[in-house]
Design a protein around this motif. Structure first.
Motif, PDB file in Angstrom:
ATOM      1  N   GLY A 176     -23.089 -27.135  34.959  1.00 49.45           N
ATOM      2  CA  GLY A 176     -22.477 -27.119  33.639  1.00 49.45           C
ATOM      3  C   GLY A 176     -22.308 -28.477  32.988  1.00 49.45           C
ATOM      4  O   GLY A 176     -22.869 -29.498  33.416  1.00 49.45           O
ATOM      5  N   ALA A 177     -21.486 -28.502  31.954  1.00 48.10           N
ATOM      6  CA  ALA A 177     -21.306 -29.699  31.126  1.00 48.10           C
ATOM      7  C   ALA A 177     -20.722 -30.868  31.912  1.00 48.10           C
ATOM      8  O   ALA A 177     -21.058 -32.036  31.642  1.00 48.10           O
ATOM      9  CB  ALA A 177     -20.409 -29.369  29.936  1.00 48.10           C
TER      10      ALA A 177
ATOM     11  N   VAL B 182     -37.573 -24.600  39.497  1.00 51.40           N
ATOM     12  CA  VAL B 182     -36.617 -23.550  39.122  1.00 51.40           C
ATOM     13  C   VAL B 182     -35.276 -23.787  39.815  1.00 51.40           C
ATOM     14  O   VAL B 182     -34.210 -23.608  39.209  1.00 51.40           O
ATOM     15  CB  VAL B 182     -37.177 -22.161  39.485  1.00 51.40           C
ATOM     16  N   ALA B 183     -35.332 -24.239  41.073  1.00 55.74           N
ATOM     17  CA  ALA B 183     -34.090 -24.498  41.815  1.00 55.74           C
ATOM     18  C   ALA B 183     -33.277 -25.609  41.145  1.00 55.74           C
ATOM     19  O   ALA B 183     -32.049 -25.512  41.024  1.00 55.74           O
ATOM     20  CB  ALA B 183     -34.419 -24.886  43.254  1.00 55.74           C
ATOM     21  N   ILE B 184     -33.958 -26.651  40.688  1.00 57.61           N
ATOM     22  CA  ILE B 184     -33.263 -27.743  39.992  1.00 57.61           C
ATOM     23  C   ILE B 184     -32.648 -27.240  38.696  1.00 57.61           C
ATOM     24  O   ILE B 184     -31.484 -27.529  38.381  1.00 57.61           O
ATOM     25  CB  ILE B 184     -34.235 -28.911  39.716  1.00 57.61           C
ATOM     26  N   GLY B 185     -33.424 -26.467  37.918  1.00 59.73           N
ATOM     27  CA  GLY B 185     -32.916 -25.931  36.658  1.00 59.73           C
ATOM     28  C   GLY B 185     -31.700 -25.050  36.861  1.00 59.73           C
ATOM     29  O   GLY B 185     -30.709 -25.150  36.116  1.00 59.73           O
ATOM     30  N   ASP B 186     -31.761 -24.194  37.876  1.00 55.92           N
ATOM     31  CA  ASP B 186     -30.631 -23.299  38.161  1.00 55.92           C
ATOM     32  C   ASP B 186     -29.391 -24.096  38.573  1.00 55.92           C
ATOM     33  O   ASP B 186     -28.268 -23.808  38.128  1.00 55.92           O
ATOM     34  CB  ASP B 186     -30.997 -22.320  39.278  1.00 55.92           C
ATOM     35  N   ALA B 187     -29.597 -25.123  39.405  1.00 51.58           N
ATOM     36  CA  ALA B 187     -28.460 -25.923  39.889  1.00 51.58           C
ATOM     37  C   ALA B 187     -27.797 -26.674  38.746  1.00 51.58           C
ATOM     38  O   ALA B 187     -26.562 -26.757  38.677  1.00 51.58           O
ATOM     39  CB  ALA B 187     -28.935 -26.889  40.969  1.00 51.58           C
TER      40      ALA B 187
ATOM     41  N   SER C 256     -29.803 -28.322  47.387  1.00 47.25           N
ATOM     42  CA  SER C 256     -30.916 -28.106  48.301  1.00 47.25           C
ATOM     43  C   SER C 256     -31.789 -27.002  47.721  1.00 47.25           C
ATOM     44  O   SER C 256     -31.332 -26.198  46.891  1.00 47.25           O
ATOM     45  CB  SER C 256     -30.422 -27.708  49.700  1.00 47.25           C
ATOM     46  N   ILE C 257     -33.019 -26.969  48.129  1.00 46.81           N
ATOM     47  CA  ILE C 257     -33.961 -25.975  47.619  1.00 46.81           C
ATOM     48  C   ILE C 257     -34.016 -24.802  48.590  1.00 46.81           C
ATOM     49  O   ILE C 257     -34.432 -24.966  49.745  1.00 46.81           O
ATOM     50  CB  ILE C 257     -35.363 -26.586  47.452  1.00 46.81           C
ATOM     51  N   PRO C 258     -33.589 -23.629  48.152  1.00 47.16           N
ATOM     52  CA  PRO C 258     -33.651 -22.454  49.030  1.00 47.16           C
ATOM     53  C   PRO C 258     -35.088 -22.187  49.479  1.00 47.16           C
ATOM     54  O   PRO C 258     -36.035 -22.407  48.721  1.00 47.16           O
ATOM     55  CB  PRO C 258     -33.122 -21.326  48.146  1.00 47.16           C
ATOM     56  N   GLU C 259     -35.239 -21.730  50.686  1.00 48.52           N
ATOM     57  CA  GLU C 259     -36.569 -21.462  51.226  1.00 48.52           C
ATOM     58  C   GLU C 259     -37.321 -20.456  50.353  1.00 48.52           C
ATOM     59  O   GLU C 259     -36.780 -19.414  49.980  1.00 48.52           O
ATOM     60  CB  GLU C 259     -36.452 -20.928  52.662  1.00 48.52           C
ATOM     61  N   GLY C 260     -38.534 -20.824  50.000  1.00 44.78           N
ATOM     62  CA  GLY C 260     -39.372 -19.927  49.218  1.00 44.78           C
ATOM     63  C   GLY C 260     -39.153 -20.010  47.716  1.00 44.78           C
ATOM     64  O   GLY C 260     -39.851 -19.330  46.959  1.00 44.78           O
TER      65      GLY C 260
ATOM     66  N   TYR D  35     -37.109 -56.367  31.504  1.00 43.32           N
ATOM     67  CA  TYR D  35     -35.709 -56.412  31.062  1.00 43.32           C
ATOM     68  C   TYR D  35     -35.206 -55.047  30.604  1.00 43.32           C
ATOM     69  O   TYR D  35     -34.127 -54.942  30.036  1.00 43.32           O
ATOM     70  CB  TYR D  35     -35.564 -57.446  29.932  1.00 43.32           C
ATOM     71  N   GLN D  36     -36.007 -54.001  30.868  1.00 43.34           N
ATOM     72  CA  GLN D  36     -35.629 -52.643  30.490  1.00 43.34           C
ATOM     73  C   GLN D  36     -35.858 -51.700  31.670  1.00 43.34           C
ATOM     74  O   GLN D  36     -36.941 -51.681  32.254  1.00 43.34           O
ATOM     75  CB  GLN D  36     -36.477 -52.157  29.302  1.00 43.34           C
ATOM     76  N   VAL D  37     -34.818 -50.946  32.008  1.00 47.47           N
ATOM     77  CA  VAL D  37     -34.870 -49.965  33.088  1.00 47.47           C
ATOM     78  C   VAL D  37     -34.528 -48.598  32.508  1.00 47.47           C
ATOM     79  O   VAL D  37     -33.663 -48.485  31.632  1.00 47.47           O
ATOM     80  CB  VAL D  37     -33.852 -50.303  34.200  1.00 47.47           C
ATOM     81  N   PHE D  38     -35.213 -47.563  33.010  1.00 50.62           N
ATOM     82  CA  PHE D  38     -34.860 -46.196  32.622  1.00 50.62           C
ATOM     83  C   PHE D  38     -34.577 -45.361  33.864  1.00 50.62           C
ATOM     84  O   PHE D  38     -35.317 -45.442  34.857  1.00 50.62           O
ATOM     85  CB  PHE D  38     -35.987 -45.535  31.827  1.00 50.62           C
ATOM     86  N   MET D  39     -33.495 -44.592  33.818  1.00 52.37           N
ATOM     87  CA  MET D  39     -33.244 -43.579  34.836  1.00 52.37           C
ATOM     88  C   MET D  39     -34.168 -42.407  34.519  1.00 52.37           C
ATOM     89  O   MET D  39     -34.043 -41.792  33.468  1.00 52.37           O
ATOM     90  CB  MET D  39     -31.780 -43.115  34.809  1.00 52.37           C
ATOM     91  N   PRO D  40     -35.111 -42.077  35.419  1.00 55.74           N
ATOM     92  CA  PRO D  40     -36.130 -41.080  35.077  1.00 55.74           C
ATOM     93  C   PRO D  40     -35.712 -39.632  35.287  1.00 55.74           C
ATOM     94  O   PRO D  40     -36.396 -38.719  34.838  1.00 55.74           O
ATOM     95  CB  PRO D  40     -37.272 -41.436  36.024  1.00 55.74           C
ATOM     96  N   LEU D  41     -34.601 -39.425  35.964  1.00 56.37           N
ATOM     97  CA  LEU D  41     -34.150 -38.065  36.266  1.00 56.37           C
ATOM     98  C   LEU D  41     -32.657 -38.130  36.525  1.00 56.37           C
ATOM     99  O   LEU D  41     -32.177 -39.059  37.176  1.00 56.37           O
ATOM    100  CB  LEU D  41     -34.878 -37.531  37.506  1.00 56.37           C
ATOM    101  N   CYS D  42     -31.940 -37.159  36.016  1.00 52.46           N
ATOM    102  CA  CYS D  42     -30.488 -37.179  36.234  1.00 52.46           C
ATOM    103  C   CYS D  42     -30.195 -36.972  37.720  1.00 52.46           C
ATOM    104  O   CYS D  42     -30.992 -36.372  38.450  1.00 52.46           O
ATOM    105  CB  CYS D  42     -29.817 -36.082  35.413  1.00 52.46           C
ATOM    106  N   PRO D  43     -29.053 -37.474  38.205  1.00 49.17           N
ATOM    107  CA  PRO D  43     -28.662 -37.190  39.588  1.00 49.17           C
ATOM    108  C   PRO D  43     -28.548 -35.679  39.783  1.00 49.17           C
ATOM    109  O   PRO D  43     -28.089 -34.959  38.885  1.00 49.17           O
ATOM    110  CB  PRO D  43     -27.300 -37.873  39.724  1.00 49.17           C
ATOM    111  N   LEU D  44     -28.977 -35.205  40.914  1.00 48.10           N
ATOM    112  CA  LEU D  44     -28.872 -33.773  41.179  1.00 48.10           C
ATOM    113  C   LEU D  44     -27.457 -33.439  41.652  1.00 48.10           C
ATOM    114  O   LEU D  44     -26.766 -34.291  42.215  1.00 48.10           O
ATOM    115  CB  LEU D  44     -29.900 -33.357  42.231  1.00 48.10           C
ATOM    116  N   PRO D  45     -27.000 -32.217  41.391  1.00 46.59           N
ATOM    117  CA  PRO D  45     -25.633 -31.837  41.791  1.00 46.59           C
ATOM    118  C   PRO D  45     -25.393 -32.081  43.278  1.00 46.59           C
ATOM    119  O   PRO D  45     -26.303 -31.934  44.102  1.00 46.59           O
ATOM    120  CB  PRO D  45     -25.567 -30.345  41.432  1.00 46.59           C
ATOM    121  N   GLU D  46     -24.175 -32.459  43.592  1.00 43.26           N
ATOM    122  CA  GLU D  46     -23.821 -32.728  44.981  1.00 43.26           C
ATOM    123  C   GLU D  46     -24.099 -31.515  45.854  1.00 43.26           C
ATOM    124  O   GLU D  46     -23.780 -30.378  45.500  1.00 43.26           O
ATOM    125  CB  GLU D  46     -22.337 -33.117  45.071  1.00 43.26           C
ATOM    126  N   GLY D  47     -24.708 -31.751  46.995  1.00 45.80           N
ATOM    127  CA  GLY D  47     -25.028 -30.676  47.923  1.00 45.80           C
ATOM    128  C   GLY D  47     -26.266 -29.886  47.554  1.00 45.80           C
ATOM    129  O   GLY D  47     -26.567 -28.865  48.194  1.00 45.80           O
TER     130      GLY D  47
END
Length: 326
Positions: free
Chosen positions: A168-169, A158-163, A149-153, A135-147
């Motif tokens: 922003g808020a 780090v790519a998620i953190g930067d995005a 993608s992880i730059p090659e290399g 009876y309890q659900v948790f969202m384990p990760l916020c939705p990632l920003p629209e569009g």
């Protein structure tokens, strides 16, 4: 004398006796009560987030749950549906003598581990979770920003953190709105929705706030609760006991996770993991703070890499917690 009067007098006498007993507890009796191991004292089981065991449940769910039950883990949180039907998952739990009390559900995508996601219809979610007894659900990760993608290399973390920092808020406000909407949709079905953190939520944003502050402020307390991951909170350079105090009444579960002293403050999902009791977290402060904040479920979780076999690692964590006095 009437039966009503007799019952009233009996009730008052019983209440008086109870109060007298409480007042008569000696310092020695109080010390003895406090000397019990924490989980024995509060009467709650030591749980496990099944993600910790990697692909063990995928290869042999029945055997994995049986081994966990033998260790003493009877309260299980699922990381997803493991591409199984709820009926199959429930049968495995019943066979092992364990119960599921929570599940992580993502947005639609490759990590749902089944056909259901947080955007499935509330009726479909409720049908599946009722079968599981959850009876309890948790969202384990916020939705990632629209569009996104992880730059090659580039390191994916780090790519998620930067995005997220660039988004922003407003991104965190949209996430809060989504949580409110989905929680309101699930509530009539008896399902509660919460949010589970990593450490990127605590990253300073350009406007001076953090995603975590926005989620706490913008989500409706009557709808949305939280699952505080103690290890990720520490990896963000924060004191988990302090954060638990801020969430009093809203934090329903915690991930009991430890990190080594070598873990540097960061916001890109990086830590030096270890077994519970082998790291830097101050459990004598944290566990009582969790109880005071209203935590109902304590799930051991550990991130890779592991210094030993995964089952041996969680067995070590369980042994520490089952004996720990706080």
């Amino acid at each position: 004398m009437s039966q009503v009067m007799m019952n009233r007098r009996a009730l008052l006498a019983a209440l008086g006796a109870t109060a007298a007993l409480a007042l008569s507890e000696t310092p020695a009796m109080a010390a003895l009560r406090r000397s019990k191991p924490f989980f024995q004292r509060i009467g709650k089981p030591i749980g496990l987030q099944l993600y910790t065991l990697g692909d063990m449940p995928v290869k042999d769910l029945d055997g994995t749950l049986a081994k966990l039950a033998a260790v003493g883990f009877t309260d299980i949180e699922l990381p997803n549906f493991y591409n199984r039907t709820p009926a199959d998952l429930r049968a495995a739990a019943d066979k092992a003598g364990v119960r599921y009390s929570s599940i992580h559900m993502n947005m639609p995508g490759p990590f749902t581990g089944g056909t259901l996601s947080l955007m499935s219809s509330p009726q479909e979610i409720a049908d599946g979770l009722n079968t599981l007894g959850i009876y309890q659900v948790f969202m384990p990760l916020c939705p990632l920003p629209e569009g996104f993608s992880i730059p090659e290399g580039k390191n994916p973390q780090v790519a998620i953190g930067d995005a997220l920092r660039e988004a922003g808020a407003d991104h965190w406000k949209r996430t809060a709105t989504l949580l409110n909407e989905r929680a309101a949709a699930l509530k009539p079905f008896g399902i509660s929705l919460g949010y589970h953190n990593h450490n990127m939520e605590f990253a300073p944003l350009p406007d001076g706030t953090t995603g975590w502050e926005i989620l706490m402020k913008e989500t409706d307390p009557s709808l949305v609760n939280f699952e505080l991951d103690l290890g990720w909170t520490s990896a963000a350079g924060l004191d988990p006991a302090v954060e638990l105090g801020k969430l009093k009444g809203r934090v329903k579960a915690v991930h009991v996770k430890d990190v080594k002293a070598t873990t540097k403050t960061n916001y890109v999902m990086s830590q030096d993991p270890t077994e519970v009791g082998s790291g830097r977290l101050q459990w004598a402060k944290i566990l009582p703070a969790a109880q005071a904040a209203g935590v109902q479920h304590f799930y051991v979780e550990q991130e890779p890499p592991f210094a030993m076999d995964r089952l041996a690692a969680v067995t070590k964590s369980h042994g520490f917690l089952s004996r720990f006095v706080a």
